[in-house]
Design a protein around this motif. Structure first.
Motif, PDB file in Angstrom:
ATOM      1  N   GLN A  79       2.387  -2.404   4.263  1.00 59.09           N
ATOM      2  CA  GLN A  79       1.008  -2.805   4.033  1.00 59.09           C
ATOM      3  C   GLN A  79       0.130  -2.313   5.182  1.00 59.09           C
ATOM      4  O   GLN A  79       0.551  -2.331   6.346  1.00 59.09           O
ATOM      5  N   CYS A  80      -1.085  -1.896   4.880  1.00 59.03           N
ATOM      6  CA  CYS A  80      -1.964  -1.344   5.913  1.00 59.03           C
ATOM      7  C   CYS A  80      -2.696  -2.428   6.699  1.00 59.03           C
ATOM      8  O   CYS A  80      -3.005  -2.228   7.878  1.00 59.03           O
ATOM      9  N   CYS A  81      -3.022  -3.552   6.064  1.00 62.91           N
ATOM     10  CA  CYS A  81      -3.823  -4.587   6.713  1.00 62.91           C
ATOM     11  C   CYS A  81      -3.163  -5.949   6.548  1.00 62.91           C
ATOM     12  O   CYS A  81      -2.267  -6.121   5.711  1.00 62.91           O
ATOM     13  N   CYS A 100      -2.706   4.902   5.100  1.00 59.42           N
ATOM     14  CA  CYS A 100      -3.672   3.900   5.548  1.00 59.42           C
ATOM     15  C   CYS A 100      -5.015   4.536   5.899  1.00 59.42           C
ATOM     16  O   CYS A 100      -6.067   3.945   5.653  1.00 59.42           O
ATOM     17  N   GLN A 148       2.936   6.774   6.246  1.00 62.15           N
ATOM     18  CA  GLN A 148       2.076   5.588   6.164  1.00 62.15           C
ATOM     19  C   GLN A 148       0.784   5.716   6.966  1.00 62.15           C
ATOM     20  O   GLN A 148      -0.261   5.234   6.509  1.00 62.15           O
ATOM     21  N   ASP A 196       0.807  -1.215   0.000  1.00 64.52           N
ATOM     22  CA  ASP A 196       0.000   0.000   0.000  1.00 64.52           C
ATOM     23  C   ASP A 196       0.845   1.272   0.000  1.00 64.52           C
ATOM     24  O   ASP A 196       0.560   2.217  -0.742  1.00 64.52           O
ATOM     25  N   CYS A 237      -9.578  -2.338   9.172  1.00 59.82           N
ATOM     26  CA  CYS A 237      -9.172  -3.340   8.184  1.00 59.82           C
ATOM     27  C   CYS A 237     -10.170  -4.491   8.141  1.00 59.82           C
ATOM     28  O   CYS A 237     -10.714  -4.887   9.179  1.00 59.82           O
TER      29      CYS A 237
END
Length: 477
Positions: A258-260, A233, A229, A141, A244
């Protein structure tokens, strides 16, 4: 309001020569393209998800600035204009008056409302498209948003508006292309952003700057979005209420950037000076991901910061690592783990040639909510069978340990060398070698090893230099 006539011109970005593309590869610069627009003819820009019908009343937000490209002629009954903005009229486009309700589609009398043009944010990963996208590849992401060494391109054949900030600090990229101009110096970009054309298209408290430096490291460069970040997110998860979605597997993984959480596997590499990130990505894409057994997988490969706790646990001195993320997109499960083990085997065999010093792998757990893999971990009628198998495995392990102790007393215990390992099972799928693709580089011409499909472990480690330790131990024995 300001009315302009937009002539039909060629897009210089699309007509970029092959030589320019080769230069971009050599400097390892990536293009990120802005996707949304504020065009009058885009249905998504209107409250009813359709363009105004003939005879409609059209309303723009009165307190917003906006530049709107009009591509066609429209008949309207009334129009509420913003306090500041412009219409950019393409050749043959314009407006004409028509009585309200004279068209069947406008019998309801509801006005057509132009949606908030300030809703598009720079840090929203959904609003960018990578210029080097390929089938089977994706970006985490944080790297979907332009990185510090990326070239940013805004559409030359559409109107747009971008929100900078708030709170994410300075946004820095290699260059910005907008309205037919390419900005590589902060002085030129600042003058454009302060102009009326710039203020119509960029807004918000954030700052945008450019720098001529590209990524000159063949092992890749860190994106540089560690501080931004949280904002990335937040923008990505806003349609989901900031939360998420639950991962569809046990023990999910969250890669760096990565966010999730996701289901799949992560392979982390430490490398030497001979490692080439683009060459290694191409090797994985063509020699592994193209195989039939991995068709349901997607892969992301990039250089990321190494977490301090992982650095201390592994004893590594480098503060960065190469992250390979493998995600399962189809109904089949287990492919990411198999590919991760195949990559470890490849590094154990060819790590020195590839410039890889060591590698670790992590794998998510079984799927949740049915499936053969999930049933192995779920309580139910098979619990007794699972317990019996565990008891058998435990007894087998104890027998092996006892045998090892007896052999140790007899002086016959030694480590087995890799060239003495058992042959691969007969049913294991084989890789393939493309002489056309690998002819240019001996590192890419390395054969693909046969993956081990029998392991069920979720954490692995391989060091290509371990073979020397094995040789020394055998000599001492």
């Amino acid at each position: 309001m300001k009315y302009l006539v937009l002539g039909r011109s060629k897009d210089p970005v699309r007509e970029k020569s092959a030589q320019d593309r080769r230069c971009a590869v050599l400097t390892r610069a990536a293009y990120k393209f802005w996707v949304p627009n504020t065009d009058f003819n885009a249905a998504t820009n209107w409250s009813q998800n359709r363009t105004p019908c003939a005879g409609a009343t059209v309303e723009f937000p009165a307190d917003k600035m906006v530049s709107v490209l009009v591509r066609e002629s429209h008949s309207i009954s009334d129009m509420l204009l913003p306090l500041d903005g412009e219409f950019v009229l393409a050749s043959g486009a314009g407006f004409s008056a028509l009585d309200a309700g004279s068209h069947l589609d406008c019998s309801t009398g509801d006005p057509a409302l132009f949606r908030d043009p300030d809703r598009f944010r720079w840090h929203d990963p959904r609003l960018w498209r990578s210029g080097d996208a390929a089938h089977g590849l994706f970006s985490v992401d944080a790297e979907r948003v332009p990185c510090s060494h990326d070239d940013v391109v805004f559409p030359s054949d559409a109107s747009f508006r971008v929100g900078l900030g708030p709170g994410a600090g300075m946004v820095r990229v290699r260059s910005v292309r907008a309205l037919g101009q390419t900005f590589t110096r902060d002085e030129d970009l600042a003058a454009f952003l302060a102009s009326r054309a710039g203020r119509l298209r960029f807004h918000g408290p954030g700052a945008l700057s450019v720098g001529p430096e590209a990524c000159a490291d063949q092992s890749g460069c860190v994106c540089g979005h560690a501080e931004a970040q949280p904002w990335i997110c937040a923008a990505l998860l806003q349609p989901l209420g900031g939360r998420c979605p639950q991962a569809a597997c046990r023990d999910p993984l969250r890669p760096e950037g990565q966010c999730c959480d996701l289901c799949g596997a992560i392979v982390s590499l430490t490398h030497g000076p001979a490692f080439d990130l683009q060459r290694y990505r191409a090797r994985l894409l063509h020699a592994f991901l193209a195989l039939p057994q991995y068709q349901g997988l997607q892969m992301a490969v990039s250089k990321v910061p190494r977490q301090p706790r992982l650095r201390e646990a592994s004893g590594a001195k480098a503060d960065t690592e190469i992250q390979v993320v493998l995600v399962e997109t189809g109904p089949e499960t287990g492919g990411a783990g198999r590919l991760a083990r195949a990559l470890l085997a490849d590094i154990a065999e060819h790590g020195e040639t590839l410039g890889v010093l060591s590698a670790t792998a992590r794998e998510s757990g079984a799927p949740v909510g049915g499936g053969s893999a999930a049933g192995l971990n779920a309580p139910g009628p098979h619990a007794g069978l699972a317990g019996g198998l565990a008891a058998v495995l435990l007894l087998s392990l104890l027998a092996l340990l006892a045998g090892a102790l007896l052999r140790c007393r007899a002086g016959r215990l030694r480590w087995r060398r890799r060239d003495e390992a058992d042959p691969a099972p007969a049913g294991a799928p084989l890789g393939f070698h493309n002489p056309v693709f690998y002819a240019a580089d001996p590192a890419e011409a390395l054969p693909v090893p046969q993956p081990d499909f029998g392991s069920s472990s979720r954490s692995y480690f391989v060091n290509p230099l371990f073979g020397e330790a094995e040789a020394e131990a055998e000599a001492e024995a």
